[in-house]
Scaffold this active site. Structure first.
Site, PDB file in Angstrom:
ATOM      1  N   ILE A   1       0.829  -1.206   0.000  1.00  0.00           N
ATOM      2  CA  ILE A   1       0.000   0.000   0.000  1.00  0.00           C
ATOM      3  C   ILE A   1       0.859   1.250   0.000  1.00  0.00           C
ATOM      4  CG2 ILE A   1      -1.627   1.362   1.370  1.00  0.00           C
ATOM      5  CD1 ILE A   1      -2.908  -0.961  -0.089  1.00  0.00           C
TER       6      ILE A   1
ATOM      7  N   GLY B   1     -11.682  12.889   9.813  1.00  0.00           N
ATOM      8  CA  GLY B   1     -10.434  12.458  10.425  1.00  0.00           C
ATOM      9  C   GLY B   1      -9.313  13.409  10.093  1.00  0.00           C
ATOM     10  N   SER B   2      -8.534  13.792  11.115  1.00  0.00           N
ATOM     11  CA  SER B   2      -7.464  14.779  10.885  1.00  0.00           C
ATOM     12  C   SER B   2      -6.095  14.242  11.283  1.00  0.00           C
ATOM     13  CB  SER B   2      -7.754  16.062  11.671  1.00  0.00           C
ATOM     14  OG  SER B   2      -7.538  15.859  13.060  1.00  0.00           O
TER      15      SER B   2
ATOM     16  N   HIS C   1      25.049  27.530   8.083  1.00  0.00           N
ATOM     17  CA  HIS C   1      24.308  28.773   7.867  1.00  0.00           C
ATOM     18  C   HIS C   1      24.420  29.174   6.398  1.00  0.00           C
ATOM     19  CE1 HIS C   1      22.738  32.802   8.603  1.00  0.00           C
ATOM     20  NE2 HIS C   1      23.733  33.261   7.847  1.00  0.00           N
TER      21      HIS C   1
END
Length: 470
Positions: free
Chosen positions: A41, A185-186, A449
């Site tokens: 799936i 649904g969340s 950075h």
């Protein structure tokens, strides 16, 4: 006489095929039984194709905001059919790749549906092929990696019909982009689909029974994400429940009982059910074997071993967290234990969770609330991405990095993130937890950075009163 193997893996998803490859690497004669496509799936109808859809949505979002970057783009649009085709091609490519890995590692792939019966060293495996004929196989070890499917609601009108009420399968291959969608649904699945459809212009409503969206996440992160979703135009009902659906010819009227106790009727062209999953255990003979189960999932001992001699279970069929990377790692531990390699028992606490909506969500370890419930005195660090140079330069500075430490030992108990690329960055904290890193090592780690990852460093510094850029 049945063909003999050292290991037979039932299920060719991310748990099963990875377990099979590791078994082959360790010199075991290995077979995989798969009734559909290799990759399971996740690869065919879950993790991978949904990320392709989300990528299309991300690019479309950026095109709509071209002017923010000093660019111009005219007649911006999308082709639903082409978006879906790209997603399916990505899945097909990777499924084919798994097939090549099976050949490379000399793993036998058996197409069909397996059932188990009592045997000697391990249960006997009988596979019903596409032609309906049964073929018997035997192995010293049998690994269940049958995965799970979408949970449905046994209530009139709430059952998926493939037309108006969808599971993730139908939501992944729409013929056209609906004008309105209601997601029940969340969790990660629901929010990812809500994000895709909202980006492509659908009116999106999310209904969640719990008191907040993404309820497994840290509460602070959930609230931050909900605010972002609402700003995008989503309507969100928490503490709410769908009572019934009235299906029309081309739309659905959804009766939602809200937190206030009132029933509100919301009309949407399509409804997506995203209320969890159910393990694939039916019709395999597990009851007759006496396999120990817990709430529909097979119980194992941390090394994949079940209570039945020679039978193991990994991945979704063995319980939460229902994640592909959990299944893969669990499969490797299981096979290495079979081979006598003496791996560490499976530790669920270091499994990261990721939701690929916009903004992205990622986490590992304990939430602040769970850490306190466990008896820890905590130090909590936070760093908002409005203080991060790279995020500002990207035009995506709405996010938050949160870290939770044990105040006495400096142990990193959990990390929780919302913002751009946090699903890629969370692995830094996962490695830190795996190496049992404390705040001292993290504070003395040099972050490059300019990167969004600098915010991870700042969050650690903030927990100890040393933050620089806020």
């Amino acid at each position: 006489m049945a063909e003999q193997f050292d290991v037979i893996v039932i299920g060719g998803g991310p748990g099963g095929y990875v377990a099979a490859i590791r078994a082959a690497q360790l010199g075991m004669k290995t077979a995989v039984v798969e009734r559909d496509k290799l990759g399971g799936i996740c690869l065919n109808w879950g993790c991978i194709p949904t990320k392709a859809l989300l990528r299309s949505a991300e690019v479309y979002h950026l095109m709509q905001h071209a002017a923010d970057f000093g660019l111009s783009a005219e007649k911006i649009g999308f082709d639903t059919k082409a978006i879906v085709q790209r997603s399916r091609k990505v899945a097909e490519r990777l499924s084919g790749g798994v097939g090549m890995l099976m050949k490379k590692n000399k793993i036998t792939v058996i197409k069909g549906t397996a059932r188990l019966e009592k045997g000697g060293d391990a249960p006997k495996v009988t596979v019903k092929g596409k032609d309906g004929k049964d073929t018997a196989y035997a192995a010293k070890h049998v690994i269940l990696a049958t995965g799970a499917r979408a949970r449905t609601v046994p209530q009139a009108g709430l059952e998926p019909d493939g037309k108006l009420v969808w599971t993730y399968r139908e939501a992944m291959v729409p013929d056209a982009m609906p004008k309105s969608v209601l997601v029940i649904g969340s969790g990660a699945i629901g929010i990812e689909f809500a994000s895709v459809y909202r980006t492509f212009g659908a009116d999106v409503t999310v209904v969640e029974m719990m008191d907040r969206v993404l309820p497994v996440e840290d509460e602070e992160i959930s609230k931050f994400a909900e605010k972002a979703f609402k700003k995008q135009g989503m309507t969100i009902h928490t503490g709410a429940q769908v009572e019934k659906l009235d299906k029309g010819a081309s739309s659905v009227k959804v009766h939602v009982r809200t937190k206030a106790g009132k029933t509100e009727v919301i009309e949407a062209e399509r409804v997506i059910l995203a209320i969890g999953i159910v393990a694939n255990t039916e019709g395999m003979g597990l009851d007759a074997l006496g396999v120990k189960m817990d709430r529909g999932h097979v119980v194992n001992d941390g090394y994949g071993k079940t209570n039945v001699k020679g039978l193991y279970a990994i991945g979704d069929v063995a319980g939460a967290p229902w994640l592909a990377h959990k299944a893969s790692h669990e499969g490797i531990i299981c096979v290495e234990a079979i081979a006598g390699e003496k791996p560490h028992a499976f530790d669920k606490s270091n499994i990261p969770g990721c939701t690929y909506c916009h903004p992205q969500i990622a986490s590992v370890g304990l939430t602040e609330a769970k850490a306190k419930e466990a008896g820890h005195t905590v130090k909590v660090g936070r760093f908002p991405l409005v203080g991060n140079g790279k995020a500002i330069a990207m035009g995506d500075d709405q996010g938050l990095i949160k870290t939770v430490f044990d105040a006495k030992t400096g142990e990193l108990l959990g990390a929780h993130m919302v913002g751009p690329e946090v699903t890629e960055m969370i692995q830094g904290y996962v490695v830190g937890r795996q190496l049992e890193t404390t705040e001292a090592e993290l504070m003395h780690t040099v972050f490059p950075h300019p990167t969004v990852s600098e915010a991870m460093h700042e969050s650690v510094l903030d927990a100890y009163g040393r933050v620089i850029h806020i």
